[in-house]
Design an enzyme around this catalytic site. Structure first.
Site, short mmCIF file in Angstrom:
data_model
loop_
_atom_site.label_atom_id
_atom_site.label_comp_id
_atom_site.label_asym_id
_atom_site.label_seq_id
_atom_site.Cartn_x
_atom_site.Cartn_y
_atom_site.Cartn_z
N THR A 25 -64.92 -81.87 -76.14
CA THR A 25 -64.97 -83.33 -76.11
C THR A 25 -64.01 -83.93 -77.12
OG1 THR A 25 -67.28 -83.33 -75.37
CG2 THR A 25 -66.47 -85.35 -76.40
N CYS A 53 -75.02 -77.15 -84.77
CA CYS A 53 -76.04 -77.31 -85.80
C CYS A 53 -77.38 -76.77 -85.32
CB CYS A 53 -76.15 -78.77 -86.21
SG CYS A 53 -76.76 -79.88 -84.93
N CYS A 109 -46.45 -80.24 -80.45
CA CYS A 109 -47.83 -80.47 -80.04
C CYS A 109 -47.89 -80.76 -78.54
CB CYS A 109 -48.43 -81.64 -80.81
SG CYS A 109 -50.11 -82.10 -80.27
#
Length: 251
Positions: A131, A186, A243
């Site tokens: 995301t 987490c 990039c």
């Protein structure tokens, strides 16, 4: 501004860097927040309290009891409610003038395009690598400033991507997208609750600076916090000409 607005935002108006004109820019702005969890909660609450005129929240999750240790926009009474609706209720309690668009959805490359294009600033408060890169790519494409934050265990980080500047590196310049990236969550590694408040509040601060035009921002800098030692460190980052996301963008 109305008399009530002049009173509500008086502490901002007293700041020379903001004043009435700056606060009017805040009132006219539109912030897009991706994620209504640990980072999105404080970011959304501070932006609403500061008077951001329109805030769009996107998150596909519902409030769970395990969230309440750190996701301060939610309450025990709202367990099971979509996070975007719970956060919208908390924001309305603070400032009913802020218009909130609550989108219960997981964003992807396609759905991000109109959302990012309509925003003044984007805050990436998501919790996964894919995301973050999708949000960064959309922001680069539409030249929309991005404030990206992340926290895991006792470590936090925040940076700003400002595609309006030819010198500003994008998120992919700092963290190149790789197929074999190992995701850290987490839910398995844990997170020290106050750190998401620290980083989320800083995301709101950087977003307001971008809206008003107060500098310098964290563009070109990755600010990292070691929560064990409460030690901040800064890594300066250059835009990468090769990039894959911003290297070929003509600005």
């Amino acid at each position: 501004m109305t008399d009530d607005q002049l009173l509500r935002y008086s502490r901002h108006i007293l700041l020379d860097e903001i004043g009435i004109e700056g606060q009017e820019r805040v009132l006219a702005s539109h912030a897009l927040i991706i994620g209504a969890g640990g980072l999105g909660s404080p970011a959304a609450l501070y932006l609403a309290s500061a008077g951001v005129g329109h805030i769009t929240l996107a998150d596909d999750d519902v409030v769970d009891l395990t969230n309440l240790q750190r996701q301060i926009a939610h309450t025990t009474a709202r367990v099971g409610m979509p996070k975007v609706e719970s956060a919208a209720q908390a924001m309305a309690d603070i400032n009913p003038e802020t218009r909130v668009t609550a989108l219960k959805m997981r964003v992807d490359a396609a759905s991000l395009q109109p959302l990012v294009q309509a925003a003044t600033v984007v805050l990436d408060c998501s919790d996964n690598y894919a995301t973050r890169h999708a949000v960064n790519a959309a922001c680069v494409r539409h030249q929309t400033p991005l404030v990206a934050g992340a926290v895991i265990r006792f470590d936090g980080q925040i940076t700003v991507v400002d595609p309006r500047s030819a010198q500003s590196p994008c998120y992919a310049c700092i963290f190149p997208p790789v197929a074999d990236f190992e995701e850290e969550r987490c839910s398995t590694l844990g997170v020290f609750a106050p750190l998401v408040g620290v980083v989320g509040a800083m995301q709101a601060a950087e977003a307001l600076k971008l809206i008003v035009g107060i500098g310098p921002t964290l563009a070109g800098r990755l600010l990292m916090l070691d929560g064990r030692a409460m030690d901040w460190s800064t890594m300066r980052v250059q835009r990468a000409p090769e990039c894959a996301v911003c290297g070929s963008v003509v600005r």
